[in-house]
Design an enzyme around this catalytic site. Structure first.
Site, mmCIF file in Angstrom:
data_model
loop_
_atom_site.group_PDB
_atom_site.id
_atom_site.type_symbol
_atom_site.label_atom_id
_atom_site.label_comp_id
_atom_site.label_asym_id
_atom_site.label_seq_id
_atom_site.Cartn_x
_atom_site.Cartn_y
_atom_site.Cartn_z
ATOM 1 N N ASP A 208 -21.884 -22.757 -87.663
ATOM 2 C CA ASP A 208 -20.873 -22.026 -86.832
ATOM 3 C C ASP A 208 -19.758 -22.801 -86.446
ATOM 4 O O ASP A 208 -19.579 -23.868 -86.656
ATOM 5 C CB ASP A 208 -21.650 -21.558 -85.490
ATOM 6 C CG ASP A 208 -22.060 -22.703 -84.586
ATOM 7 O OD1 ASP A 208 -23.321 -23.264 -84.546
ATOM 8 O OD2 ASP A 208 -21.263 -23.272 -83.765
ATOM 9 N N ASP A 210 -18.429 -22.749 -83.383
ATOM 10 C CA ASP A 210 -18.598 -23.060 -81.870
ATOM 11 C C ASP A 210 -17.997 -21.984 -81.247
ATOM 12 O O ASP A 210 -18.085 -20.827 -81.637
ATOM 13 C CB ASP A 210 -17.947 -24.330 -81.510
ATOM 14 C CG ASP A 210 -18.634 -24.880 -79.939
ATOM 15 O OD1 ASP A 210 -19.719 -24.455 -79.744
ATOM 16 O OD2 ASP A 210 -17.686 -25.047 -79.170
#
Ligand SMILES: CSC[C@H]1O[C@H](OP(=O)(O)O)[C@H](O)[C@@H]1O
Ligand SMILES: Nc1ncnc2[nH]cnc12
Length: 287
Positions: A208, A210
């Site tokens: 991801d 974040d």
């Protein structure tokens, strides 16, 4: 000494397939039980040990993972080269979900964990400027490239306490520090591996962005799990390639296996015999 690969699997990597003579074994340690039983067996004819960091079914939080027991148990089983597979958030545009990054530096922001095997009666300080083993990291990069995934060699991992994800201000702060990826388990695992004189490498699986990226939703578990699941086969292929690569390599020449030389400060007459006995498996070489 015969070298042996151990693998600690992170979120989404709870087992590895294709082991001959596969057996989940109990290992007790003076620091309690590891996160789970350890899967032992032979991969392409070579002995390997695998431990799911959070336990099968994901039962340990990043703070309650029994890091000392995990490292102790790996050492007890004869592991010399420990590879951590960890799900991480990316702090840089160029590191996209699905990529692998081979970590070579850490910033330790954790604060609620036991971080050393040492204690009263036996005090030591190991060098840690270069927290990972360059040779083992290079093997991991080679194995990772073999999976066809984008691989970034070298990067700084911020270890946060969690279990909550970061605030936007924190994520921006870590970016301003030049950090590359963020996770919750890299520390104290790497510190303890060094104290136990293991070669240690971390393959970070980017799951991801974040919460800092304006074009991506802030991280949540669903994102991490979806990317980890997509990458699980690649992680397993990477692991499968490691024992043979290790056997063919020239091995470590930067002293991971001698990290404790000159490290212990406690005068021999002042050393606690109980500590000496307790730590035989991890540092008997210098006690
Ligand atoms: C499920 S997202 C947060 C969780 O995932 C990472 O685990 P690991 O490092 O064991 O792969 C992160 O550190 C958190 O523990
Ligand atoms: N964004 C993130 N922060 C902390 N740990 C993570 N593990 C996977 N993604 C993460």
């Amino acid at each position: 000494m015969e070298r042996m690969i151990g693998v600690i699997g992170g979120s989404g990597v709870y087992q590895i397939d294709g082991l001959e003579e596969a057996e989940w074994v109990d290992v007790e340690t003076p620091f309690g039980a590891p996160s789970d039983q350890i899967l032992t067996g032979r991969l392409n004819g070579r002995q390997i040990a695998f431990l799911p960091r959070h336990g099968r079914g994901h039962v340990h939080t990043p703070s309650t993972v029994p890091y000392r027991a995990n490292i102790f148990a790996m050492k007890e089983l004869g592991v010399t080269d420990l590879v951590a597979v960890s799900a991480v958030g990316s702090l840089k545009e160029a590191y996209a979900p699905g990529d692998f990054l081979i970590v070579d530096q850490y910033i330790d922001r954790t604060f609620a964990r036991e971080k050393t095997f040492f204690g009263p009666g036996l005090v030591g300080h190991v060098p840690f400027a270069h927290p990972t083993c360059a040779q083992l990291s290079a093997l991991c990069a080679e194995a990772a490239r073999g999976t066809g995934t984008a691989v970034h060699e070298g990067g700084t991992y911020v270890a946060m306490e969690g279990p909550q994800f970061s605030t936007l201000a924190e994520s921006r702060l870590y970016r301003s520090w030049g950090a590359d990826v963020i996770g919750m388990t890299g520390m104290p695992e790497a510190k303890l591996a060094r104290e136990a004189e293991l070669c240690y490498a971390c393959v970070a699986m980017i799951t991801d962005y974040d919460c800092w990226h304006p074009d991506h939703d802030a991280v949540d578990v669903a994102q991490v799990v979806a990317t980890a699941m997509k990458n699980a086969d690649k992680a397993r292929a990477l692991v499968a390639a490691l024992p043979e690569l290790l056997a063919a390599s020239k091995g470590c020449d930067e002293g991971c296996g001698q990290a404790l030389d000159g490290a212990i400060m406690t005068a021999p007459a002042k050393r606690d015999p109980a500590m000496i006995e307790k730590l035989q498996t991890v540092m008997g070489r210098v006690l």
